[in-house]
Design an enzyme around this catalytic site. Structure first.
Site, PDB file in Angstrom:
ATOM      1  N   ASP A 170      24.265  31.016  20.916  1.00  0.00           N
ATOM      2  CA  ASP A 170      25.606  31.560  20.746  1.00  0.00           C
ATOM      3  C   ASP A 170      26.349  31.395  22.070  1.00  0.00           C
ATOM      4  OD1 ASP A 170      27.940  33.099  20.426  1.00  0.00           O
ATOM      5  OD2 ASP A 170      26.967  34.365  18.939  1.00  0.00           O
ATOM      6  N   ARG A 231      28.962  31.081   5.895  1.00  0.00           N
ATOM      7  CA  ARG A 231      29.975  30.455   5.060  1.00  0.00           C
ATOM      8  C   ARG A 231      29.433  29.120   4.584  1.00  0.00           C
ATOM      9  NH1 ARG A 231      31.504  34.650   4.603  1.00  0.00           N
ATOM     10  NH2 ARG A 231      33.569  35.605   4.865  1.00  0.00           N
ATOM     11  N   ASP A 255      23.014  31.925   0.250  1.00  0.00           N
ATOM     12  CA  ASP A 255      23.857  32.930  -0.388  1.00  0.00           C
ATOM     13  C   ASP A 255      25.298  32.451  -0.476  1.00  0.00           C
ATOM     14  OD1 ASP A 255      24.369  35.650  -1.439  1.00  0.00           O
ATOM     15  OD2 ASP A 255      25.528  35.897   0.410  1.00  0.00           O
ATOM     16  N   GLU A 260      32.326  27.813  -4.297  1.00  0.00           N
ATOM     17  CA  GLU A 260      31.742  28.986  -4.930  1.00  0.00           C
ATOM     18  C   GLU A 260      32.387  29.300  -6.273  1.00  0.00           C
ATOM     19  OE1 GLU A 260      31.659  32.111  -1.997  1.00  0.00           O
ATOM     20  OE2 GLU A 260      30.071  31.088  -0.855  1.00  0.00           O
ATOM     21  N   HIS A 287      26.750  34.790  -3.182  1.00  0.00           N
ATOM     22  CA  HIS A 287      27.531  35.388  -2.093  1.00  0.00           C
ATOM     23  C   HIS A 287      27.563  36.915  -2.206  1.00  0.00           C
ATOM     24  CE1 HIS A 287      31.084  34.517   0.855  1.00  0.00           C
ATOM     25  NE2 HIS A 287      30.359  35.566   1.240  1.00  0.00           N
TER      26      HIS A 287
END
Length: 312
Positions: A170, A231, A255, A260, A287
């Site tokens: 990160d 995402r 997920d 979607e 999701h």
């Protein structure tokens, strides 16, 4: 009285909390994006989820708008630059559902590692297979966390006693909490090369769109597992399906997806998702990783505190 639109299902405490703060709340969980333009000029605040994006054109039309509140974490549906120009407060609530996402992801990983979904389907058909459903343990593996925000940290905390080596990448995190001081920071390229399991916890930005592409996947260990609860567009779907089919990846837990809305699939997307849906080594959910009864209430609490400017 200032008017607030709440456009998706929320915990009742959010409605009552807004009303206690003097707002006239219009609560319509079935509110459609195409109906927003007709009421924008009346709104002082709006509470949204993914079905209603607030981009520049809408923000500029909302003359009275003081805040945009996002249920959940993703800010890709809000034009932050336009909101800043208009001095509109933007609130998101990753603190409210980060534990729910982490638990869901771990559940998906355990289902995959122990072949629980395949075994369950077989038993329902009176098929008894033991050796074919032998799983693998997480202990001794290296898991790479891409994105050490609220959800990434929740993942690390929940996995801290599982005997995994946990690394993270990160570039925007300089300090980490004392209880996570054992984590090892690496570059994203190194994380791909070192990890047996890779879990994505990043916002969707121009920088992260298709972060996991063919080049990324080529760097991964043979037989790695990819988890995406961030995402869908963070992962190149074609590259993912190809990597699963050629056994570069041993499995995936998904997920989120690039599209979607299955009823809107193009012919090409239908073919791609048919290949994905046919795979036994992929665990999927629609999701819902952050959707628990507890997180519904917690998101409301976090939103009200942030609206007030109170510490969490």
């Amino acid at each position: 009285m200032k008017k607030v639109l709440v456009s998706d299902y929320v915990h009742p405490s959010l409605i009552s909390g807004l009303e206690e703060r003097g707002y006239d709340v219009h609560y319509d969980r079935h509110f459609l994006a195409q109906d927003l333009d007709s009421v924008l000029s009346e709104l002082s605040g709006i509470v949204i989820n993914t079905k209603i994006p607030m981009m520049r054109e809408r923000i500029m039309k909302a003359e009275k708008l003081e805040f945009i509140a996002r249920l959940g974490s993703g800010l890709d549906i809000i034009d932050l630059e336009a909101a800043d120009e208009r001095n509109i407060k933007v609130i998101n609530t990753p603190e409210g559902n980060c534990d729910a996402v982490a638990e869901h992801v771990i559940g998906m990983l355990l289902s995959l590692s122990n072949k629980l979904l395949a075994a369950d389907r077989q038993l329902r058909q009176r098929i008894w297979k033991r050796e074919e459903n032998r799983g693998f343990e997480l202990g001794g593996k290296t898991i790479g966390i891409v994105g050490l925000g609220n959800t990434g940290r929740a993942m690390c905390r929940k996995l801290s006693c599982w005997g995994l080596e946990i690394i993270y990448s990160d570039p925007y995190i300089s300090d980490i909490p004392a209880d996570l001081s054992y984590l090892k920071a690496v570059k994203t390229e190194e994380l791909a090369e070192m990890s047996d399991i890779i879990s994505l916890h990043v916002q969707l930005t121009n920088e992260t769109r298709h972060l996991v592409d063919e080049a990324f996947l080529k760097r991964c260990k043979n037989g790695a597992i990819l988890i995406n609860s961030s995402r869908g567009a963070v992962v190149d779907s074609h590259a993912l399906v190809n990597a699963l089919e050629n056994k570069k990846l041993a499995g995936a837990c998904l997920d989120v997806f690039e599209n979607e809305k299955p009823l809107t699939f193009s012919n090409e997307e239908n073919k791609l998702y048919d290949r994905l849906y046919a795979m036994e080594n992929v665990v999927m959910s629609p999701h819902v990783a952050g959707w628990t009864h507890e997180s519904l209430k917690r998101v409301a609490e976090v939103m009200l505190k942030k609206l007030d400017g109170r510490p969490l």
